[in-house]
Scaffold this motif. Structure first.
Motif, mmCIF file in Angstrom:
data_model
loop_
_atom_site.group_PDB
_atom_site.id
_atom_site.type_symbol
_atom_site.label_atom_id
_atom_site.label_comp_id
_atom_site.label_asym_id
_atom_site.label_seq_id
_atom_site.Cartn_x
_atom_site.Cartn_y
_atom_site.Cartn_z
ATOM 1 N N GLU A 1 0.837 -1.197 0.000
ATOM 2 C CA GLU A 1 0.000 0.000 0.000
ATOM 3 C C GLU A 1 0.875 1.252 0.000
ATOM 4 O O GLU A 1 1.846 1.344 0.747
ATOM 5 N N ILE A 2 0.537 2.192 -0.864
ATOM 6 C CA ILE A 2 1.251 3.462 -0.953
ATOM 7 C C ILE A 2 0.323 4.558 -0.447
ATOM 8 O O ILE A 2 -0.773 4.733 -0.968
ATOM 9 N N VAL A 3 0.751 5.266 0.581
ATOM 10 C CA VAL A 3 -0.063 6.344 1.148
ATOM 11 C C VAL A 3 0.367 7.671 0.524
ATOM 12 O O VAL A 3 1.535 8.050 0.578
ATOM 13 N N LEU A 4 -0.594 8.361 -0.075
ATOM 14 C CA LEU A 4 -0.326 9.639 -0.717
ATOM 15 C C LEU A 4 -1.132 10.758 -0.057
ATOM 16 O O LEU A 4 -2.266 10.543 0.356
ATOM 17 N N PRO A 5 -0.562 11.949 0.024
ATOM 18 C CA PRO A 5 -1.347 13.105 0.470
ATOM 19 C C PRO A 5 -2.505 13.328 -0.503
ATOM 20 O O PRO A 5 -2.463 12.875 -1.655
ATOM 21 N N ARG A 6 -3.505 14.032 -0.059
ATOM 22 C CA ARG A 6 -4.745 14.205 -0.809
ATOM 23 C C ARG A 6 -4.519 14.670 -2.255
ATOM 24 O O ARG A 6 -5.042 14.080 -3.203
ATOM 25 N N LYS A 7 -3.772 15.741 -2.450
ATOM 26 C CA LYS A 7 -3.610 16.291 -3.789
ATOM 27 C C LYS A 7 -2.797 15.378 -4.698
ATOM 28 O O LYS A 7 -3.061 15.292 -5.900
ATOM 29 N N GLU A 8 -1.804 14.704 -4.148
ATOM 30 C CA GLU A 8 -1.036 13.762 -4.953
ATOM 31 C C GLU A 8 -1.944 12.632 -5.424
ATOM 32 O O GLU A 8 -1.872 12.194 -6.575
ATOM 33 N N GLU B 1 8.637 9.682 -7.510
ATOM 34 C CA GLU B 1 9.466 9.094 -6.457
ATOM 35 C C GLU B 1 8.752 7.939 -5.761
ATOM 36 O O GLU B 1 9.369 6.932 -5.404
ATOM 37 N N LYS B 2 7.449 8.064 -5.570
ATOM 38 C CA LYS B 2 6.695 7.091 -4.782
ATOM 39 C C LYS B 2 6.122 5.941 -5.601
ATOM 40 O O LYS B 2 5.974 4.827 -5.096
ATOM 41 N N ILE B 3 5.777 6.206 -6.867
ATOM 42 C CA ILE B 3 5.090 5.190 -7.658
ATOM 43 C C ILE B 3 5.938 4.658 -8.802
ATOM 44 O O ILE B 3 5.869 3.486 -9.140
ATOM 45 N N GLY B 4 6.752 5.512 -9.395
ATOM 46 C CA GLY B 4 7.588 5.049 -10.510
ATOM 47 C C GLY B 4 7.793 6.135 -11.542
ATOM 48 O O GLY B 4 6.814 6.689 -12.069
ATOM 49 N N ASP B 5 9.029 6.456 -11.823
ATOM 50 C CA ASP B 5 9.354 7.555 -12.729
ATOM 51 C C ASP B 5 8.877 7.299 -14.148
ATOM 52 O O ASP B 5 8.472 8.211 -14.871
ATOM 53 N N ASP B 6 8.891 6.021 -14.570
ATOM 54 C CA ASP B 6 8.573 5.700 -15.959
ATOM 55 C C ASP B 6 7.080 5.829 -16.288
ATOM 56 O O ASP B 6 6.696 5.850 -17.456
#
Length: 227
Positions: free
Chosen positions: A156-163, A208-213
């Protein structure tokens, strides 16, 4: 959601600001909780689980930026709307504020009627969230709009609301180039004025969090998601 069910946390080290803002919002029917510094704000936010936090930037013990970053790390507060309250003469970068996880900013001094209108505009986002329940699966990444949850490679990847909202927008139509104007309108809303660099900051963090590509920049136009 009815006004009486909406909880707003006000954070400021100036008691008169808390009283004036609190009075005007309570008159509208909202539940009001207050804190006088960043540390107290974190404690109150975790306990009260507010829908909206209006927070001063310059405060003793812990400033608003640091408090915002800490609040955004708490899963139970991932969906809270955070607006910074700033004085006109403060050395304050809007980009830094959005980078810390804020959704908006309010400049003080502000007239009561304008403040109430601003709060109503921010809280309209809650209404749109209530009706969003679609789950997307893009490139093996599961995006649950209702729970604000992303799962990639069983993690699980936790992201701030706007991201999260920016990623969800791009993932809603993989391959489509979303223009900057459209991103600003759909993610930040017409009532918020932000610069193009704000989008760039959020895209950088998503890379950075999910993948640059996954994220492709279309120079001078906008961004798209490639899977």
């Amino acid at each position: 959601m009815k006004k009486k069910d909406i909880k707003i946390l006000l954070v400021d080290d100036e008691q008169d600001i808390l009283e004036i803002v609190g009075y005007n919002l309570s008159q509208e029917g909202y539940q009001i909780v207050t804190a006088s510094n960043g540390k107290e704000a974190i404690v109150k936010a975790k306990k009260e689980l507010p829908h909206l936090i209006i927070m001063d930037v310059m405060m003793p013990e812990m400033d608003g930026m640091e408090a915002c970053e800490n609040i955004r790390k708490m899963p139970e507060l991932n969906n809270v709307i955070i607006a910074f309250l700033t004085a006109r003469n403060e050395d304050y970068s809007q980009v830094a504020g959005f980078d810390a996880g804020a959704d908006d900013y309010i400049t003080k001094p502000i007239k009561p009627k304008l403040l109430v209108s601003k709060v109503k505009a921010l809280l309209r986002r809650l209404k749109s969230d209530e009706h969003a329940s679609e789950t997307l699966n893009v490139g093996g990444i599961e995006i649950n709009r209702e729970e604000y949850k992303i799962v990639k490679d069983n993690k699980e990847i936790v992201l701030p609301r706007k991201e999260f909202e920016l990623f969800y927008l791009l993932a809603s139509k993989p391959g489509k180039v979303f223009k900057r104007e459209e991103i600003l309108d759909k993610v930040w809303g017409n009532e918020v004025i932000v610069g193009g660099r704000t989008i760039d900051v959020h895209i950088r963090k998503l890379r950075e969090k999910i993948g640059d590509d996954l994220f492709k920049t279309i120079k001078g136009v906008g961004y798209k998601l490639e899977v």
